[in-house]
Write a protein that holds these residues in place. Structure first.
Motif, PDB file in Angstrom:
ATOM      1  N   THR A  14      -8.911   1.124   0.483  1.00 22.19           N
ATOM      2  CA  THR A  14      -9.812   1.308   1.622  1.00 22.19           C
ATOM      3  C   THR A  14     -11.260   1.314   1.127  1.00 22.19           C
ATOM      4  N   ARG A  72     -13.357   3.653   1.644  1.00 25.64           N
ATOM      5  CA  ARG A  72     -13.586   4.996   1.104  1.00 25.64           C
ATOM      6  C   ARG A  72     -13.092   5.100  -0.342  1.00 25.64           C
ATOM      7  N   GLU A  73     -11.914   4.556  -0.593  1.00 24.75           N
ATOM      8  CA  GLU A  73     -11.353   4.615  -1.944  1.00 24.75           C
ATOM      9  C   GLU A  73     -12.181   3.803  -2.931  1.00 24.75           C
ATOM     10  N   ARG A  93       0.826  -1.210   0.000  1.00 26.61           N
ATOM     11  CA  ARG A  93       0.000   0.000   0.000  1.00 26.61           C
ATOM     12  C   ARG A  93       0.858   1.257   0.000  1.00 26.61           C
TER      13      ARG A  93
END
Length: 397
Positions: free
Chosen positions: A45, A47-48, A31
């Motif tokens: 994530t 969110r991503e 990452r």
């Protein structure tokens, strides 16, 4: 994938704390790395992942339409899209490929009157599914061959007992993501039909076979009576799979999907991500395959230049955008060096775990996607030199 990033699944075997810690370090290094050969979506994530879907979704489907309920709406749109791509009458969306293939072969067994499925010893159901065909679906498997290649026409034609279906995994992952030639594939499917058997393709990664075969998806899928494809392995979707074939088969498969617990109330996020993969990743797969061949050649040259006594890239020219690398070192030593390279240099050359294949012999998998297109052959060779230097560092042991 994913199970653990880069880790292969071994039923009944628990990771030790050291292995878990190493897996966490591998994931963190990947990452944080500035340069990698692939950035699979599942490492992002929540969110991503949601942000990317939010960005692409308006161009894929009318978001003012009602959400799906038990396979309606967007799920039906996805099914129609897949059926069209594969040249089949119909398709059914499934939450997993494991379920899709059990249902397909169970339905074929009813039609042929023979519950025996002929497949490769390294086929996914034989190695990674806890004997699900037999335990759950009452199917019996027989192994046509254990050689690290697809079954041949002669092996199918000469197999010593009847079978109702021949299942071919294209590409055969555990043998190195290998494919037969187009002529060999046609001959093998014809041999099965000479024995009155149907042909089913385990096409989890069928999407990227067009370069090797030199044929469009529709022509490849036409060799099979039914085809399973995955939406997350190559297309980077959230999950899910599809089974495509004759409409009568798919209608029955949907009934069995309900019985198997696959009639899920709402699946629009997964269906949207699958449509995004078909739109965004599917057209790029030939580019990934072509560059994987550049990377593979550079790896061979890099290890030779670094003085490694023996190294194998398999296949020599990758059949897809994924392939294997074999090296004559202890698996733990290789894993530690790979992680340290990411942590210390910001470059991850080997993102997956290394599996021991004998004393001082181990294998890993390489995948090349969008991020890998930025690597030149010289970049790969430089990364190999850095990796070999870490192998010679006592700290890697």
């Amino acid at each position: 994938m994913p199970r653990a990033w880069g880790a292969r699944h071994h039923p009944g075997v628990s990771d030790t704390s050291d292995k878990k810690q190493r897996s966490e370090r591998r994931r963190a290094a990947h990452r944080a790395a500035r340069r990698v050969l692939e950035r699979p979506g599942f490492l992002a994530t929540v969110r991503e992942r949601l942000a990317l879907l939010h960005e692409t979704a308006p161009d894929l489907y009318d978001l003012d339409e009602s959400a799906d309920i038990y396979g309606s709406g967007i799920v039906e749109v996805l099914e129609e899209r897949v059926a069209g791509l594969l040249g089949k009458e119909a398709a059914a969306f499934f939450p997993t490929g494991t379920m899709a293939q059990q249902v397909a072969l169970r339905c074929w067994a009813g039609r042929t009157g023979n519950p025996t499925v002929a497949l490769h010893a390294l086929a996914h159901p034989e190695v990674h599914e806890r004997n699900a065909f037999g335990v759950v679906s009452g199917l019996r498997t027989v192994r046509v061959t254990a050689e690290p290649r697809l079954p041949t026409a002669d092996e199918v034609r000469g197999f010593e007992e009847p079978f109702g279906a021949l299942m071919l995994e294209l590409p055969l992952r555990d043998a190195g993501f290998v494919l037969p030639s187009w002529e060999e594939l046609r001959a093998t499917t014809e041999a099965a039909r000479e024995r009155d058997a149907v042909v089913h393709f385990d096409g989890a990664r069928l999407w990227e076979t067009t370069v090797h075969f030199g044929r469009p998806l529709e022509e490849i899928a036409d060799l099979a009576d039914s085809v399973y494809v995955s939406f997350y392995k190559s297309l980077d979707g959230f999950g899910g799979a599809a089974l495509a074939g004759p409409r009568t088969l798919i209608d029955e498969a949907k009934a069995w999907r309900h019985r198997y617990g696959g009639q899920i109330y709402q699946q629009f996020p997964t269906a949207l991500s699958a449509l995004a993969g078909l739109e965004r990743e599917l057209p790029r797969l030939p580019e990934y395959v072509a560059h994987a061949r550049v990377v593979a050649a550079a790896l061979r040259e890099g290890f030779a230049a670094a003085g490694v006594p023996w190294a194998r890239v398999h296949p020599g020219e990758p059949h897809t955008h994924e392939f294997q690398v074999w090296l004559p070192y202890d698996a733990d030593v290789l894993s530690e060096a790979a992680i340290r390279q990411g942590e210390e240099t910001g470059t991850v050359l080997f993102a997956h775990s290394w599996d021991a294949k004998g004393p001082d012999l181990a294998v890993t998998e390489i995948g090349v996607r969008a991020a890998g297109l930025e690597w030149t052959a010289e970049d790969v060779k430089a990364a190999v030199a850095d990796f070999v230097a870490l192998l010679q560092d006592p700290a890697s042991g």
